[in-house]
Design a protein around this motif. Structure first.
Motif, mmCIF file in Angstrom:
data_model
loop_
_atom_site.group_PDB
_atom_site.id
_atom_site.type_symbol
_atom_site.label_atom_id
_atom_site.label_comp_id
_atom_site.label_asym_id
_atom_site.label_seq_id
_atom_site.Cartn_x
_atom_site.Cartn_y
_atom_site.Cartn_z
ATOM 1 N N LYS A 43 0.830 -1.201 0.000
ATOM 2 C CA LYS A 43 0.000 0.000 0.000
ATOM 3 C C LYS A 43 0.862 1.247 0.000
ATOM 4 O O LYS A 43 1.959 1.265 0.498
ATOM 5 C CB LYS A 43 -0.879 0.030 1.241
ATOM 6 C CG LYS A 43 -1.900 -1.035 1.285
ATOM 7 C CD LYS A 43 -2.697 -0.887 2.537
ATOM 8 C CE LYS A 43 -3.647 -2.042 2.644
ATOM 9 N NZ LYS A 43 -4.414 -1.997 3.852
ATOM 10 N N SER A 44 0.302 2.288 -0.547
ATOM 11 C CA SER A 44 1.031 3.559 -0.499
ATOM 12 C C SER A 44 0.871 4.173 0.892
ATOM 13 O O SER A 44 -0.042 3.835 1.649
ATOM 14 C CB SER A 44 0.499 4.513 -1.556
ATOM 15 O OG SER A 44 -0.738 5.043 -1.161
ATOM 16 N N GLN A 78 -2.491 4.349 3.779
ATOM 17 C CA GLN A 78 -2.370 3.936 5.165
ATOM 18 C C GLN A 78 -2.736 5.072 6.109
ATOM 19 O O GLN A 78 -3.408 4.858 7.109
ATOM 20 C CB GLN A 78 -0.942 3.459 5.445
ATOM 21 C CG GLN A 78 -0.814 2.682 6.721
ATOM 22 C CD GLN A 78 -1.555 1.371 6.683
ATOM 23 O OE1 GLN A 78 -1.578 0.687 5.669
ATOM 24 N NE2 GLN A 78 -2.169 1.026 7.775
ATOM 25 N N ILE A 79 -2.321 6.290 5.796
ATOM 26 C CA ILE A 79 -2.676 7.444 6.633
ATOM 27 C C ILE A 79 -4.182 7.645 6.644
ATOM 28 O O ILE A 79 -4.778 7.916 7.687
ATOM 29 C CB ILE A 79 -1.932 8.709 6.149
ATOM 30 C CG1 ILE A 79 -0.449 8.580 6.479
ATOM 31 C CG2 ILE A 79 -2.525 9.972 6.777
ATOM 32 C CD1 ILE A 79 0.403 9.671 5.903
ATOM 33 N N LEU A 80 -4.827 7.502 5.492
ATOM 34 C CA LEU A 80 -6.277 7.638 5.436
ATOM 35 C C LEU A 80 -6.969 6.580 6.281
ATOM 36 O O LEU A 80 -7.995 6.840 6.906
ATOM 37 C CB LEU A 80 -6.755 7.566 3.988
ATOM 38 C CG LEU A 80 -6.351 8.731 3.093
ATOM 39 C CD1 LEU A 80 -6.814 8.488 1.666
ATOM 40 C CD2 LEU A 80 -6.893 10.037 3.623
ATOM 41 N N LYS A 107 -11.947 3.200 4.661
ATOM 42 C CA LYS A 107 -12.249 1.983 5.388
ATOM 43 C C LYS A 107 -11.101 0.984 5.303
ATOM 44 O O LYS A 107 -10.400 0.903 4.310
ATOM 45 C CB LYS A 107 -13.523 1.345 4.858
ATOM 46 C CG LYS A 107 -14.754 2.151 5.158
ATOM 47 C CD LYS A 107 -15.989 1.366 4.901
ATOM 48 C CE LYS A 107 -17.170 2.219 5.293
ATOM 49 N NZ LYS A 107 -18.292 1.450 5.669
ATOM 50 N N ARG A 108 -10.949 0.222 6.370
ATOM 51 C CA ARG A 108 -9.909 -0.796 6.454
ATOM 52 C C ARG A 108 -10.262 -1.977 5.556
ATOM 53 O O ARG A 108 -11.412 -2.332 5.387
ATOM 54 C CB ARG A 108 -9.790 -1.262 7.903
ATOM 55 C CG ARG A 108 -8.671 -2.224 8.152
ATOM 56 C CD ARG A 108 -8.612 -2.623 9.600
ATOM 57 N NE ARG A 108 -9.741 -3.426 10.018
ATOM 58 C CZ ARG A 108 -9.830 -4.743 9.813
ATOM 59 N NH1 ARG A 108 -8.869 -5.378 9.210
ATOM 60 N NH2 ARG A 108 -10.884 -5.393 10.216
ATOM 61 N N ASN A 133 -0.074 5.480 15.841
ATOM 62 C CA ASN A 133 0.176 6.205 14.594
ATOM 63 C C ASN A 133 -0.855 7.305 14.394
ATOM 64 O O ASN A 133 -0.523 8.404 13.945
ATOM 65 C CB ASN A 133 0.175 5.255 13.408
ATOM 66 C CG ASN A 133 1.411 4.401 13.345
ATOM 67 O OD1 ASN A 133 2.437 4.738 13.923
ATOM 68 N ND2 ASN A 133 1.328 3.283 12.659
ATOM 69 N N ARG A 134 -2.098 7.016 14.720
ATOM 70 C CA ARG A 134 -3.166 8.012 14.574
ATOM 71 C C ARG A 134 -2.885 9.212 15.468
ATOM 72 O O ARG A 134 -3.000 10.363 15.037
ATOM 73 C CB ARG A 134 -4.506 7.369 14.938
ATOM 74 C CG ARG A 134 -5.693 8.235 14.701
ATOM 75 C CD ARG A 134 -6.993 7.498 15.012
ATOM 76 N NE ARG A 134 -7.086 6.251 14.288
ATOM 77 C CZ ARG A 134 -7.144 5.042 14.864
ATOM 78 N NH1 ARG A 134 -7.129 4.939 16.171
ATOM 79 N NH2 ARG A 134 -7.236 3.956 14.139
ATOM 80 N N ILE A 135 -2.486 8.965 16.716
ATOM 81 C CA ILE A 135 -2.190 10.050 17.642
ATOM 82 C C ILE A 135 -1.011 10.879 17.143
ATOM 83 O O ILE A 135 -1.054 12.118 17.166
ATOM 84 C CB ILE A 135 -1.914 9.485 19.050
ATOM 85 C CG1 ILE A 135 -3.209 8.934 19.650
ATOM 86 C CG2 ILE A 135 -1.324 10.555 19.967
ATOM 87 C CD1 ILE A 135 -2.997 8.118 20.899
#
Length: 55
Positions: free
Chosen positions: A2-3, A7-9, A16-17, A34-36
């Motif tokens: 994946k780009s 992954q950030i999205l 959606k996952r 990572n989200r934080i």
């Protein structure tokens, strides 16, 4: 593979996952951290831009 943008999205719940990916506790915790860090980075960028523009 994946780009990084996809992954950030996913981290920010904008995309959606993929249901075929395995999900366990370690993966959930990693995505949460990572989200934080992404959100704190974006907040810091906004603060720096604000200081540059209004000072």
């Amino acid at each position: 593979m994946k780009s990084i943008w996809q992954q950030i999205l996913q981290y920010l719940y904008i995309r959606k996952r993929d249901k075929s990916e395995p999900l366990n506790t370690n993966t959930k915790l990693m995505h949460g951290m990572n989200r934080i860090s992404i959100l704190l980075f974006l907040i810091a960028i906004l603060i720096l831009l604000y200081k540059l523009i209004f000072r």
